[in-house]
Write an enzyme that holds these catalytic residues in place. Structure first.
Site, mmCIF file in Angstrom:
data_model
loop_
_atom_site.group_PDB
_atom_site.id
_atom_site.type_symbol
_atom_site.label_atom_id
_atom_site.label_comp_id
_atom_site.label_asym_id
_atom_site.label_seq_id
_atom_site.Cartn_x
_atom_site.Cartn_y
_atom_site.Cartn_z
ATOM 1 N N HIS A 72 -9.539 1.016 4.760
ATOM 2 C CA HIS A 72 -8.266 1.207 5.479
ATOM 3 C C HIS A 72 -8.524 2.154 6.659
ATOM 4 C CE1 HIS A 72 -4.185 2.452 6.398
ATOM 5 N NE2 HIS A 72 -3.783 1.359 5.752
ATOM 6 N N ASN A 75 0.868 -1.177 0.000
ATOM 7 C CA ASN A 75 0.000 0.000 0.000
ATOM 8 C C ASN A 75 0.908 1.231 0.000
ATOM 9 O OD1 ASN A 75 -1.796 2.037 0.491
ATOM 10 N ND2 ASN A 75 -2.288 1.412 2.595
ATOM 11 N N TRP A 76 1.033 1.843 -1.167
ATOM 12 C CA TRP A 76 1.972 2.971 -1.284
ATOM 13 C C TRP A 76 1.412 4.241 -0.666
ATOM 14 C CZ3 TRP A 76 4.247 2.683 -7.002
ATOM 15 C CH2 TRP A 76 4.883 1.443 -7.165
ATOM 16 N N LYS A 77 0.134 4.242 -0.329
ATOM 17 C CA LYS A 77 -0.526 5.421 0.247
ATOM 18 C C LYS A 77 -0.306 6.644 -0.658
ATOM 19 C CE LYS A 77 0.132 3.409 4.746
ATOM 20 N NZ LYS A 77 0.028 3.572 6.178
ATOM 21 N N GLY A 125 2.749 -1.097 4.336
ATOM 22 C CA GLY A 125 2.799 0.322 3.984
ATOM 23 C C GLY A 125 4.231 0.770 3.779
ATOM 24 N N GLY A 126 4.848 1.297 4.833
ATOM 25 C CA GLY A 126 6.183 1.900 4.743
ATOM 26 C C GLY A 126 7.200 1.029 4.022
ATOM 27 N N SER A 177 3.320 -2.291 10.477
ATOM 28 C CA SER A 177 4.760 -2.349 10.739
ATOM 29 C C SER A 177 5.390 -3.694 10.379
ATOM 30 C CB SER A 177 5.060 -1.980 12.199
ATOM 31 O OG SER A 177 4.668 -0.644 12.440
ATOM 32 N N GLU A 224 -6.958 4.552 7.717
ATOM 33 C CA GLU A 224 -6.739 5.978 7.408
ATOM 34 C C GLU A 224 -7.948 6.559 6.676
ATOM 35 O OE1 GLU A 224 -2.871 5.475 5.611
ATOM 36 O OE2 GLU A 224 -2.070 4.959 7.583
ATOM 37 N N GLY A 274 2.456 2.043 10.857
ATOM 38 C CA GLY A 274 3.455 3.107 10.745
ATOM 39 C C GLY A 274 4.148 3.467 12.049
#
Ligand code: PEP
Length: 254
Positions: free
Chosen positions: A100, A12-14, A237-238, A216, A102, A176
């Site tokens: 998600h 997920n590159w956001k 994500g990250g 994470s 967010e 994150g």
């Protein structure tokens, strides 16, 4: 990670990356994947809307699947700035993330809307990755099981099956932050989700639907998380923004 469920490693590159960044990342992953003769995992990247077409061209033929991070529940109409599932399918997407945390936090999305988005995705031949997970406060109050079960029941369309649905368990406090639940805590929530899927879809479908862990995940902890009996890969994500790290996570499936 039992044999009958092929692990899915989803990035997920956001809201990250301009054209050159997305292209470089996609190119590096595409090259790795093309060099893999018999990958034991499925790989998916979900760039921001602006990069989907470009990334799609770059990974074309590599075996990496393309996805998006959200869709609108309607298939078209007066919804300024929104994107429909049919539009994503038209761009070559096979997956879309819905619900998600967010989106739930930043845009006030509730289970009912998440369910409508998942239904729209399924109706457009996309696989919906439905995200659920508790906040830190809810965990501290001992409400994790209730919250996860309620979100699952409220967000899962009746039309769901293992071909059009993936569940991602993402504890909000782990996203994150560099913090993760213990392996036992992850497994117990995944087992609860599997049980909820059995009640909603029957035992056969529940045994086949992939349930990802997200929050994470990184090369250092991926192997032990993915090895848990009810964890079928990760939503990342990250660490999905660095080809090396994302690839190392995927290699943890071997
Ligand atoms: C996510 O946002 O889905 C996620 C899991 O992020 P991170 O890996 O950065 O915690």
């Amino acid at each position: 990670m039992p044999q009958n469920r092929r692990p899915l490693i989803a990035g997920n590159w956001k809201m990250n990356g301009l054209k050159a960044d997305g292209q470089a990342l996609a190119k590096a992953l595409g090259e790795q994947m093309r060099a893999e003769s018999d990958p034991v995992f499925d790989m998916l990247v979900c760039p921001p809307f602006t990069l989907i077409a470009n990334v799609g061209e770059t990974i074309d033929g590599s075996g990496i699947a393309l996805g998006a991070q959200d869709c609108h529940p309607a298939d078209k109409g007066a919804h300024t700035a929104d994107i429909s599932a049919a539009m994503l399918r038209d761009l070559g997407c096979q997956f879309v993330i819905v619900g998600h945390s967010e989106r739930r936090t930043d845009h006030g999305e509730m289970d009912q809307e998440v369910k409508a988005k998942a239904e729209a995705a399924q109706a457009s031949d996309l696989t919906a990755i439905i995200c659920i997970g508790e906040t830190e406060h809810q965990r501290d109050d001992g409400k994790t099981f209730d919250v996860v079960k309620t979100q699952l029941t409220g967000s899962l369309p009746n039309s769901s099956d293992s071909s059009n649905t993936v569940i991602a368990y993402e504890p909000v406090w782990a996203i994150g932050t560099g913090r993760t639940p213990s392996n036992d805590e992850v497994q117990e929530v995944h087992a609860l989700i599997r049980d909820g899927l059995s009640q909603a879809l029957g035992d056969d479908q529940a045994a086949a639907v992939r349930v990802l862990y997200g929050g994470s995940m990184k090369p250092e902890n991926a192997r032990e998380l993915i090895a848990l009996p009810d964890v079928d890969g990760g939503l990342i994500g990250g660490a999905s923004l660095k080809a090396e790290d994302f690839w190392a996570i995927a290699e943890s499936c071997t």
